[in-house]
Design a protein around this motif. Structure first.
Motif, mmCIF file in Angstrom:
data_model
loop_
_atom_site.group_PDB
_atom_site.id
_atom_site.type_symbol
_atom_site.label_atom_id
_atom_site.label_comp_id
_atom_site.label_asym_id
_atom_site.label_seq_id
_atom_site.Cartn_x
_atom_site.Cartn_y
_atom_site.Cartn_z
ATOM 1 N N VAL A 1 0.873 -1.171 0.000
ATOM 2 C CA VAL A 1 0.000 0.000 0.000
ATOM 3 C C VAL A 1 0.909 1.219 0.000
ATOM 4 O O VAL A 1 1.804 1.325 0.841
ATOM 5 C CB VAL A 1 -0.917 0.033 1.239
ATOM 6 C CG1 VAL A 1 -1.726 1.315 1.270
ATOM 7 C CG2 VAL A 1 -1.837 -1.174 1.262
ATOM 8 N N LEU A 2 0.703 2.125 -0.942
ATOM 9 C CA LEU A 2 1.525 3.330 -1.056
ATOM 10 C C LEU A 2 0.657 4.566 -0.859
ATOM 11 O O LEU A 2 -0.463 4.629 -1.368
ATOM 12 C CB LEU A 2 2.188 3.397 -2.430
ATOM 13 C CG LEU A 2 3.044 2.200 -2.832
ATOM 14 C CD1 LEU A 2 3.421 2.290 -4.292
ATOM 15 C CD2 LEU A 2 4.266 2.140 -1.962
ATOM 16 N N LEU A 3 1.179 5.556 -0.158
ATOM 17 C CA LEU A 3 0.484 6.821 0.039
ATOM 18 C C LEU A 3 0.806 7.737 -1.132
ATOM 19 O O LEU A 3 1.969 7.996 -1.431
ATOM 20 C CB LEU A 3 0.917 7.472 1.348
ATOM 21 C CG LEU A 3 0.381 8.875 1.620
ATOM 22 C CD1 LEU A 3 -1.132 8.831 1.789
ATOM 23 C CD2 LEU A 3 1.024 9.462 2.849
ATOM 24 N N ALA B 1 -9.670 5.273 -0.072
ATOM 25 C CA ALA B 1 -9.659 6.542 0.646
ATOM 26 C C ALA B 1 -8.910 6.445 1.971
ATOM 27 O O ALA B 1 -8.318 7.419 2.421
ATOM 28 C CB ALA B 1 -11.083 7.021 0.895
ATOM 29 N N THR B 2 -8.929 5.265 2.608
ATOM 30 C CA THR B 2 -8.259 5.112 3.911
ATOM 31 C C THR B 2 -7.265 3.964 3.863
ATOM 32 O O THR B 2 -7.371 3.055 3.021
ATOM 33 C CB THR B 2 -9.288 4.830 5.031
ATOM 34 O OG1 THR B 2 -9.884 3.554 4.792
ATOM 35 C CG2 THR B 2 -10.344 5.907 5.104
ATOM 36 N N LEU B 3 -6.342 3.999 4.803
ATOM 37 C CA LEU B 3 -5.338 2.941 4.896
ATOM 38 C C LEU B 3 -5.989 1.602 5.232
ATOM 39 O O LEU B 3 -5.615 0.568 4.671
ATOM 40 C CB LEU B 3 -4.296 3.313 5.962
ATOM 41 C CG LEU B 3 -3.184 2.305 6.207
ATOM 42 C CD1 LEU B 3 -2.380 2.065 4.934
ATOM 43 C CD2 LEU B 3 -2.278 2.775 7.325
ATOM 44 N N ALA B 4 -6.974 1.613 6.113
ATOM 45 C CA ALA B 4 -7.648 0.364 6.498
ATOM 46 C C ALA B 4 -8.331 -0.288 5.292
ATOM 47 O O ALA B 4 -8.262 -1.510 5.114
ATOM 48 C CB ALA B 4 -8.651 0.632 7.606
ATOM 49 N N GLU B 5 -8.995 0.522 4.464
ATOM 50 C CA GLU B 5 -9.642 -0.013 3.257
ATOM 51 C C GLU B 5 -8.615 -0.615 2.305
ATOM 52 O O GLU B 5 -8.831 -1.681 1.730
ATOM 53 C CB GLU B 5 -10.398 1.087 2.523
ATOM 54 C CG GLU B 5 -11.651 1.568 3.197
ATOM 55 C CD GLU B 5 -12.279 2.739 2.436
ATOM 56 O OE1 GLU B 5 -12.046 2.874 1.217
ATOM 57 O OE2 GLU B 5 -12.992 3.518 3.080
ATOM 58 N N ALA B 6 -7.504 0.072 2.127
ATOM 59 C CA ALA B 6 -6.465 -0.411 1.213
ATOM 60 C C ALA B 6 -5.860 -1.718 1.726
ATOM 61 O O ALA B 6 -5.635 -2.650 0.953
ATOM 62 C CB ALA B 6 -5.383 0.651 1.041
ATOM 63 N N LYS B 7 -5.619 -1.797 3.031
ATOM 64 C CA LYS B 7 -5.067 -3.033 3.601
ATOM 65 C C LYS B 7 -6.043 -4.197 3.440
ATOM 66 O O LYS B 7 -5.638 -5.307 3.111
ATOM 67 C CB LYS B 7 -4.733 -2.834 5.081
ATOM 68 C CG LYS B 7 -3.450 -2.080 5.322
ATOM 69 C CD LYS B 7 -3.163 -2.032 6.807
ATOM 70 C CE LYS B 7 -1.796 -1.504 7.107
ATOM 71 N NZ LYS B 7 -1.484 -1.546 8.538
ATOM 72 N N ARG B 8 -7.333 -3.926 3.668
ATOM 73 C CA ARG B 8 -8.340 -4.986 3.487
ATOM 74 C C ARG B 8 -8.373 -5.458 2.037
ATOM 75 O O ARG B 8 -8.524 -6.656 1.762
ATOM 76 C CB ARG B 8 -9.721 -4.494 3.907
ATOM 77 C CG ARG B 8 -10.008 -4.664 5.373
ATOM 78 C CD ARG B 8 -11.482 -4.490 5.673
ATOM 79 N NE ARG B 8 -11.996 -3.193 5.248
ATOM 80 C CZ ARG B 8 -12.077 -2.123 6.025
ATOM 81 N NH1 ARG B 8 -11.671 -2.188 7.266
ATOM 82 N NH2 ARG B 8 -12.554 -0.984 5.562
ATOM 83 N N ALA B 9 -8.231 -4.535 1.089
ATOM 84 C CA ALA B 9 -8.231 -4.898 -0.326
ATOM 85 C C ALA B 9 -7.025 -5.776 -0.667
ATOM 86 O O ALA B 9 -7.148 -6.755 -1.409
ATOM 87 C CB ALA B 9 -8.239 -3.649 -1.192
ATOM 88 N N SER C 1 -8.869 8.569 -3.448
ATOM 89 C CA SER C 1 -7.883 7.592 -3.934
ATOM 90 C C SER C 1 -6.493 7.901 -3.379
ATOM 91 O O SER C 1 -5.507 7.839 -4.096
ATOM 92 C CB SER C 1 -7.877 7.573 -5.461
ATOM 93 O OG SER C 1 -7.526 8.844 -5.960
ATOM 94 N N LYS C 2 -6.426 8.228 -2.106
ATOM 95 C CA LYS C 2 -5.176 8.628 -1.455
ATOM 96 C C LYS C 2 -4.192 7.460 -1.321
ATOM 97 O O LYS C 2 -2.991 7.642 -1.369
ATOM 98 C CB LYS C 2 -5.509 9.189 -0.076
ATOM 99 C CG LYS C 2 -4.445 10.027 0.525
ATOM 100 C CD LYS C 2 -4.460 11.360 -0.149
ATOM 101 C CE LYS C 2 -3.769 12.396 0.669
ATOM 102 N NZ LYS C 2 -3.408 13.531 -0.146
#
Length: 90
Positions: free
Chosen positions: A34-36, A58-66, A44-45
């Motif tokens: 996951v990259l910021l 939008a959030t780090l938690a969403e990206a990690k779950r994906a 799409s941060k």
């Protein structure tokens, strides 16, 4: 009675924090990231990638779950083609 041999545990993936990124590791193999993206719009941060899957959240938690879902899907999905490019069973 002889002692029971210990069962080997299956390696569990872990998150490792880095500078402007997080890596998802399975043993010594990096299976996702996951990259910021500081310049991206808020929805799409966080850009994520796992194998051939990629996206934005939008959030780090969403990206990690994906990433976790993509890794799980990739581990449980059967291959579409064999090593020679033919469908399985041929």
């Amino acid at each position: 009675m002889p002692p029971q041999p210990r069962k080997r545990r299956k390696a569990l993936p872990i998150w490792e924090r880095g500078f402007l990124s997080h890596g998802y590791w399975l043993g010594k193999e990096k299976v996702g990231a996951v990259l910021l993206d500081r310049d991206a719009p808020p929805e799409s941060k966080y850009r994520w990638q796992a194998g051939t899957h990629a996206g934005a959240a939008a959030t780090l938690a969403e990206a990690k779950r994906a990433v976790e879902a993509a890794v799980l899907l990739g581990a449980s999905q059967l291959p579409l083609f064999g090593a020679d490019g033919a469908p399985p069973g041929r």
